[in-house]
Design an enzyme around this catalytic site. Structure first.
Site, mmCIF file in Angstrom:
data_model
loop_
_atom_site.group_PDB
_atom_site.id
_atom_site.type_symbol
_atom_site.label_atom_id
_atom_site.label_comp_id
_atom_site.label_asym_id
_atom_site.label_seq_id
_atom_site.Cartn_x
_atom_site.Cartn_y
_atom_site.Cartn_z
ATOM 1 N N LEU A 48 0.834 -1.202 0.000
ATOM 2 C CA LEU A 48 0.000 0.000 0.000
ATOM 3 C C LEU A 48 0.870 1.254 0.000
ATOM 4 O O LEU A 48 0.643 2.189 -0.781
ATOM 5 C CB LEU A 48 -0.935 0.006 1.208
ATOM 6 N N LYS A 137 19.816 5.409 20.240
ATOM 7 C CA LYS A 137 19.405 4.387 21.214
ATOM 8 C C LYS A 137 20.303 3.148 21.177
ATOM 9 O O LYS A 137 20.214 2.292 22.059
ATOM 10 C CB LYS A 137 17.940 4.005 20.985
#
Length: 343
Positions: A48, A137
């Site tokens: 999509l 992170k």
């Protein structure tokens, strides 16, 4: 400076994993503007998003743009997609911290095993250069997402030991929070303000983050292709912000609701840990962390960097709290306006 490095892409084919994401779509838009690449391949698993991207005004009708549905977990599909590819940008990852904590094996399959597949398929196909995107992170991680990206970074650095006589190089680009990227705090705050909420949730008054525009992040990756020797982690010099200043820049009168630091979240982020200062070099616009094995390797890139760049002081740490460059509220407001204007 950017135009100098774009020359290396002339008549080349590049593949971007996770190419429908915030970084990938802007990266491809930037490359299309230079009109030098032979082919650009978007590799992702969401048909999509690929369909929507192919109809976007920036990409519709571009003859050298291809869309390839596939998962980086699927080695055979990835190996097929990388045929005759010269360069790879690996941007695909499972990035949501709570989702990674709740679905740990899925995070590991994508961020670690997927990285291994990228490396092996690139070597098998004779890809020339691969840059993997990392995150703050990944430094001293306290959540699975960060730990998986640290593992991925190590895999890409060590991949240079597997190439033998092949002209195939692997490096990493690591930076902080991208302004307005999917799932980031700015669009979250803007959505709450649009809903006429009377307060914004904030984890801690002193929380800081590195702050980078998507355009600068994309340009930095393009430049890194021109600089890389293989094994480096490139880290751009970036400003920091206080998250409370971000909230005030959107609405000076907004009330703040302190909710406390969430599991897996840090008060401040680090991009260069003190423990790696002995292998970190500094230039005007960026830092470069070299792999530990390069220090003892007689033919290593460590010697090349030492002849050109300055080794940082032992114990140096590049973190968002002690950063020399902080954005004030007016500077943050300007960046917010630029982001909103481009939506």
């Amino acid at each position: 400076m950017l135009k100098d490095h774009i020359k290396i892409f002339k008549n080349k084919t590049i593949l971007i994993t996770g190419g429908t994401g915030s970084f990938g779509s802007f990266f491809i838009q930037k490359l299309l503007n230079f009109k030098v690449l032979k082919k650009i391949i978007v590799y992702s698993r969401d048909e999509l998003k690929q369909s929507e991207m192919s109809q976007d005004k920036y990409f519709k009708g571009k003859k050298n743009l291809r869309f390839f549905i596939g998962d980086i977990r699927d080695y055979q599909r990835l190996r097929m997609a990388l045929r005759e590819v010269d360069y790879v940008v690996h941007a695909a990852a499972l990035k949501q911290v709570p989702a990674a904590e709740y679905n740990p094996i899925e995070c590991i399959k994508t961020n670690i095993f997927g990285a291994e597949n990228i490396i092996n398929a690139s070597i098998d196909n004779g890809v020339k250069k691969v840059i993997a995107l990392s995150t703050d992170k990944a430094v001293n991680p306290i959540n699975l997402y960060g730990a998986s990206k640290l593992s991925s970074d190590k895999l890409f650095q060590s991949a240079n030991n597997l190439t033998g006589n092949l002209d195939c190089k692997f490096s990493v680009v690591r930076y902080g929070n991208v302004i307005g990227s999917r799932g980031s705090v700015l669009p979250f705050f803007l959505n709450l303000i649009k809903q006429k909420k009377f307060s914004l949730p904030l984890t801690h008054r002193e929380m800081t983050r590195f702050w980078i525009t998507l355009e600068y992040g994309v340009s930095f990756v393009i430049n890194s292709f021109g600089k890389m020797l293989g094994g480096e982690i490139f880290i751009p010099k970036m400003p920091s912000i206080k998250i409370i200043d971000l909230a005030k820049s959107l609405n000076p009168k907004v009330k703040i609701n302190y909710i406390g630091i969430r599991p897996g979240e840090k008060l401040h982020e680090v991009l260069v840990p003190a423990d790696l200062s002995s292998q970190t070099f500094e230039s005007k616009f960026f830092f470069t962390v070299l792999p530990s094995f390069s220090i003892t390797n007689k033919n290593s890139i460590f010697k090349k960097y030492k002849s050109k760049f300055k080794l940082v002081k032992r114990g140096f740490e590049y973190n968002s709290q002690n950063n020399d460059h902080y954005l004030n509220i007016s500077e943050i407001t300007k960046l917010n306006k630029d982001y909103i204007k481009n939506q």
